[in-house]
Design an enzyme around this catalytic site. Structure first.
Site, PDB file in Angstrom:
ATOM      1  N   ASP A   9      34.311  57.276  48.463  1.00 56.67           N
ATOM      2  CA  ASP A   9      32.862  57.132  48.329  1.00 56.67           C
ATOM      3  C   ASP A   9      32.482  56.373  47.055  1.00 56.67           C
ATOM      4  O   ASP A   9      33.244  56.321  46.090  1.00 56.67           O
ATOM      5  CB  ASP A   9      32.198  58.507  48.264  1.00 56.67           C
ATOM      6  CG  ASP A   9      32.163  59.211  49.599  1.00 56.67           C
ATOM      7  OD1 ASP A   9      32.723  58.685  50.577  1.00 56.67           O
ATOM      8  OD2 ASP A   9      31.586  60.317  49.661  1.00 56.67           O
ATOM      9  N   HIS A  60      26.889  54.253  52.698  1.00 57.68           N
ATOM     10  CA  HIS A  60      26.649  55.428  51.849  1.00 57.68           C
ATOM     11  C   HIS A  60      25.271  55.324  51.202  1.00 57.68           C
ATOM     12  O   HIS A  60      25.059  55.806  50.092  1.00 57.68           O
ATOM     13  CB  HIS A  60      27.746  55.513  50.793  1.00 57.68           C
ATOM     14  CG  HIS A  60      27.949  56.869  50.180  1.00 57.68           C
ATOM     15  ND1 HIS A  60      27.914  58.034  50.905  1.00 57.68           N
ATOM     16  CD2 HIS A  60      28.202  57.239  48.886  1.00 57.68           C
ATOM     17  CE1 HIS A  60      28.148  59.066  50.102  1.00 57.68           C
ATOM     18  NE2 HIS A  60      28.308  58.606  48.868  1.00 57.68           N
ATOM     19  N   HIS A 155      36.951  59.326  45.477  1.00 56.26           N
ATOM     20  CA  HIS A 155      35.976  58.373  44.955  1.00 56.26           C
ATOM     21  C   HIS A 155      36.670  57.216  44.246  1.00 56.26           C
ATOM     22  O   HIS A 155      37.567  57.442  43.429  1.00 56.26           O
ATOM     23  CB  HIS A 155      35.025  59.086  43.990  1.00 56.26           C
ATOM     24  CG  HIS A 155      34.254  60.199  44.628  1.00 56.26           C
ATOM     25  ND1 HIS A 155      34.809  61.441  44.864  1.00 56.26           N
ATOM     26  CD2 HIS A 155      32.983  60.250  45.111  1.00 56.26           C
ATOM     27  CE1 HIS A 155      33.911  62.220  45.469  1.00 56.26           C
ATOM     28  NE2 HIS A 155      32.797  61.515  45.625  1.00 56.26           N
TER      29      HIS A 155
END
Length: 214
Positions: A9, A60, A155
């Protein structure tokens, strides 16, 4: 054979994402990147590299705002802006969406359905964004928490969205040891398309909870 899905992400980040892409290429495994539109707009070359390397690129949102703390009009505009940008950068509409912090509202869900997308959540996190988390801790958490069919969420960016400075490099360092360990335990790394196909073909409740069907 056991399976998992590796997802990232908040990127792309020019400091970390290229290093991660090199690692994934070296290990010959696919991943899914849920990119923030503002970051993708700044580094479209990284989006192109993700696709060229066989990875999935999902949305996202444009600005990574919490939908619960934003007005309905902003949530819709932010979603639609990221969807348009994805189309411009990749030549095709996004298929997969992950809401920031996993938080959706009725407006978010209507947008997902309107654009015929699938919302993808996760099963396993390793708190890789936290200030005092080390690479060894991240690797151990992945080993302790993974299971057959799990969607892992890590991440490759996020210092501007609450993550600690330098945290993505610790994640990469953790994967250098965790990926060979996972392979040695018989895990196959799936693409999101393969994951969805498996959910469709088999009634697997623990996987279906991670997906909002259009």
């Amino acid at each position: 054979m056991k399976s998992l899905v590796l997802t990232f992400d908040d990127g792309p980040d020019i400091r970390y994402t290229p290093v991660l892409l090199d690692l994934l290429k070296h290990e010959n495994i696919p991943a899914a990147f849920f990119v923030v539109g503002n970051h993708a707009e700044s580094h479209p070359e990284l989006i192109r590299q993700m696709i060229a390397d066989g990875h999935t690129v999902g949305s996202h949102t444009m600005s990574h705002k919490n939908a619960l703390l934003s007005g309905p009009a902003f949530v819709r505009r932010d979603f639609e802006a990221c969807t348009r940008l994805h189309q411009e950068l990749t030549g095709q509409a996004p298929v997969y969406f992950r809401p920031p912090w996993g938080i959706s509202t009725p407006v978010t869900n209507r947008c997902v359905r309107h654009y015929h997308m699938k919302r993808i959540l996760w099963d396993v996190m390793a708190q890789d964004w936290e200030k005092h988390t080390t690479s060894a801790m991240i690797a151990q958490r992945l080993k302790d928490r993974v299971f057959d069919g799990a969607v892992l969420c890590l991440h490759d960016a996020g210092e501007d969205t609450g993550g600690a400075k330098g945290a993505p490099m610790r994640t990469i360092d953790a994967l250098i040891s965790a990926i060979p360990w996972l392979k040695s335990r018989g895990y196959e790394f799936l693409t999101l398309d393969q994951y969805i196909k498996g959910v469709t073909a088999h009634d697997i409740p623990q996987r279906k909870k991670n997906i909002l069907w259009p």
